[in-house]
Write a protein that holds these residues in place. Structure first.
Motif, short mmCIF file in Angstrom:
data_model
loop_
_atom_site.label_atom_id
_atom_site.label_comp_id
_atom_site.label_asym_id
_atom_site.label_seq_id
_atom_site.Cartn_x
_atom_site.Cartn_y
_atom_site.Cartn_z
N GLY A 198 36.70 -2.66 -9.99
CA GLY A 198 37.43 -3.57 -10.85
C GLY A 198 37.56 -3.12 -12.30
O GLY A 198 37.96 -3.91 -13.16
N VAL A 199 37.26 -1.86 -12.59
CA VAL A 199 37.31 -1.40 -13.98
C VAL A 199 38.74 -1.47 -14.53
O VAL A 199 38.93 -1.81 -15.70
N GLY A 200 39.73 -1.18 -13.71
CA GLY A 200 41.12 -1.21 -14.18
C GLY A 200 41.54 -2.59 -14.68
O GLY A 200 41.98 -2.73 -15.84
N PRO A 201 41.41 -3.62 -13.84
CA PRO A 201 41.78 -4.96 -14.31
C PRO A 201 40.93 -5.44 -15.50
O PRO A 201 41.43 -6.12 -16.39
N ARG A 202 39.66 -5.06 -15.51
CA ARG A 202 38.79 -5.48 -16.62
C ARG A 202 39.26 -4.87 -17.94
O ARG A 202 39.37 -5.56 -18.95
N VAL A 203 39.56 -3.58 -17.92
CA VAL A 203 40.04 -2.91 -19.12
C VAL A 203 41.42 -3.45 -19.51
O VAL A 203 41.70 -3.67 -20.69
N ALA A 204 42.26 -3.69 -18.50
CA ALA A 204 43.62 -4.19 -18.77
C ALA A 204 43.60 -5.59 -19.40
O ALA A 204 44.53 -5.96 -20.11
N LEU A 261 37.28 0.34 -24.41
CA LEU A 261 36.07 1.17 -24.30
C LEU A 261 34.86 0.32 -23.90
O LEU A 261 34.12 0.68 -22.98
N ALA A 262 34.67 -0.79 -24.58
CA ALA A 262 33.53 -1.66 -24.28
C ALA A 262 33.62 -2.21 -22.86
O ALA A 262 32.61 -2.29 -22.15
N ALA A 263 34.82 -2.57 -22.41
CA ALA A 263 34.99 -3.10 -21.05
C ALA A 263 34.66 -2.04 -20.01
O ALA A 263 34.01 -2.34 -19.00
N ALA A 264 35.10 -0.81 -20.24
CA ALA A 264 34.84 0.26 -19.27
C ALA A 264 33.34 0.57 -19.19
O ALA A 264 32.79 0.70 -18.09
N VAL A 265 32.69 0.65 -20.33
CA VAL A 265 31.26 0.99 -20.36
C VAL A 265 30.40 -0.10 -19.71
O VAL A 265 29.44 0.20 -19.00
N THR A 266 30.76 -1.35 -19.91
CA THR A 266 29.93 -2.45 -19.39
C THR A 266 30.39 -2.94 -18.02
O THR A 266 29.87 -3.93 -17.52
N CYS A 267 31.31 -2.23 -17.39
CA CYS A 267 31.81 -2.65 -16.08
C CYS A 267 30.70 -2.82 -15.02
O CYS A 267 30.72 -3.80 -14.27
N PRO A 268 29.73 -1.90 -14.92
CA PRO A 268 28.67 -2.12 -13.93
C PRO A 268 27.94 -3.45 -14.10
O PRO A 268 27.58 -4.11 -13.12
N PRO A 294 43.84 -5.66 -24.48
CA PRO A 294 44.80 -6.49 -25.21
C PRO A 294 44.17 -7.74 -25.83
O PRO A 294 44.57 -8.16 -26.92
N SER A 295 43.19 -8.33 -25.15
CA SER A 295 42.55 -9.54 -25.69
C SER A 295 41.88 -9.26 -27.03
O SER A 295 42.07 -10.00 -28.00
N VAL A 296 41.11 -8.20 -27.09
CA VAL A 296 40.43 -7.86 -28.34
C VAL A 296 41.47 -7.44 -29.39
O VAL A 296 41.36 -7.81 -30.56
N GLY A 297 42.49 -6.70 -28.97
CA GLY A 297 43.55 -6.32 -29.89
C GLY A 297 44.22 -7.52 -30.53
O GLY A 297 44.46 -7.56 -31.74
N ASP A 342 27.59 -9.28 -21.75
CA ASP A 342 28.29 -9.66 -22.97
C ASP A 342 27.67 -9.12 -24.25
O ASP A 342 28.38 -8.80 -25.20
N VAL A 343 26.35 -9.02 -24.29
CA VAL A 343 25.69 -8.52 -25.50
C VAL A 343 26.04 -7.04 -25.74
O VAL A 343 26.49 -6.69 -26.83
N PRO A 344 25.90 -6.16 -24.72
CA PRO A 344 26.33 -4.77 -24.95
C PRO A 344 27.84 -4.66 -25.21
O PRO A 344 28.26 -3.84 -26.02
N PHE A 345 28.64 -5.48 -24.53
CA PHE A 345 30.09 -5.45 -24.76
C PHE A 345 30.38 -5.71 -26.24
O PHE A 345 31.12 -4.96 -26.87
N SER A 346 29.79 -6.76 -26.78
CA SER A 346 30.03 -7.09 -28.19
C SER A 346 29.50 -6.00 -29.11
O SER A 346 30.16 -5.64 -30.09
N GLY A 347 28.33 -5.47 -28.80
CA GLY A 347 27.76 -4.41 -29.62
C GLY A 347 28.65 -3.17 -29.65
O GLY A 347 28.91 -2.60 -30.72
N ILE A 348 29.13 -2.76 -28.48
CA ILE A 348 29.99 -1.58 -28.40
C ILE A 348 31.32 -1.86 -29.10
O ILE A 348 31.81 -1.06 -29.89
N CYS A 349 31.89 -3.01 -28.80
CA CYS A 349 33.21 -3.36 -29.35
C CYS A 349 33.18 -3.41 -30.87
O CYS A 349 34.00 -2.76 -31.54
#
Length: 190
Positions: free
Chosen positions: A142-148, A94-101, A152-155, A49-56
């Motif tokens: 699971g990168v597809g569902p995570r990004v999907a 972008l943030a979801a894809a990068v932090t998927c691992p 939209p949530s952040v948008g 979550d910390v990198p996700f927020s930072g990237i986002c």
């Protein structure tokens, strides 16, 4: 009570009180170790979550400026809201894809069935195990569902923020009119 016995009791349904407090208080020999099992995956959750927020949040404003530069009518509240939504969508995706691992690590740690192994696992160990077992494909399971979900949530959050902070003054009749136009355009695409 050992972790194995606690897990078996929970799995077998032999405990009458299935709340966390009830399970832990039901047995006099519950240790601090048993309480730790409730927090399995917290470190991995924060590591995600910390990198996700930072990237986002660090990419949101540059993306918004870029999208807003493409908008022809900058005085239209619909254009501003659309640019906000698009920027949030792209930044969240972008943030979801990068932090998927790290999301895969969090999930692996939280679903570990062996309580003693779960307590010994670290984020680094789990990443190495995922890489060994599945390589790059395993890291991005699971990168597809995570990004999907995240895009939209952040948008929507950024769109709503634009409405609530007073930055966009808009009447309900203009919102309805804009929605009708968007819906009609979507119907034309179908």
């Amino acid at each position: 009570m050992s972790e194995d016995r606690l897990a078996n009791c929970l799995k077998g349904g032999r405990l009458k009180n299935k709340t966390v407090k009830g399970v832990l208080n039901h047995n006099p020999d519950v240790t601090v170790r048993n309480y730790r099992i409730l927090w399995t995956g917290l470190g991995a959750q924060l590591a995600r979550d910390v990198p996700f927020s930072g990237i986002c949040w660090s990419t949101l404003e540059p993306i918004r400026r870029c999208v807003f530069g493409l908008v022809t009518d900058r005085t239209s509240s619909t254009s501003v809201l659309g640019a906000n939504f698009c920027a949030g969508f792209v930044a969240g995706s972008l943030a979801a894809a990068v932090t998927c691992p790290l999301d895969v690590v969090k999930t692996r740690r939280q679903i570990e069935k062996d309580p003693s192994r779960a307590l010994k696992m670290t984020t680094r160990m789990t990443l190495a195990e995922i890489w060994r077992d599945g390589g790059m494909k395993g890291m991005f399971t699971g990168v597809g569902p995570r990004v999907a979900r995240a895009g939209p949530s952040v948008g929507i959050v950024i769109l709503e923020h634009g409405l609530s902070d007073g930055g966009v003054k808009i009447s309900s009749t203009r919102v309805e009119a804009s929605l009708r136009v968007w819906i009609s355009k979507l119907n034309e695409v179908k």
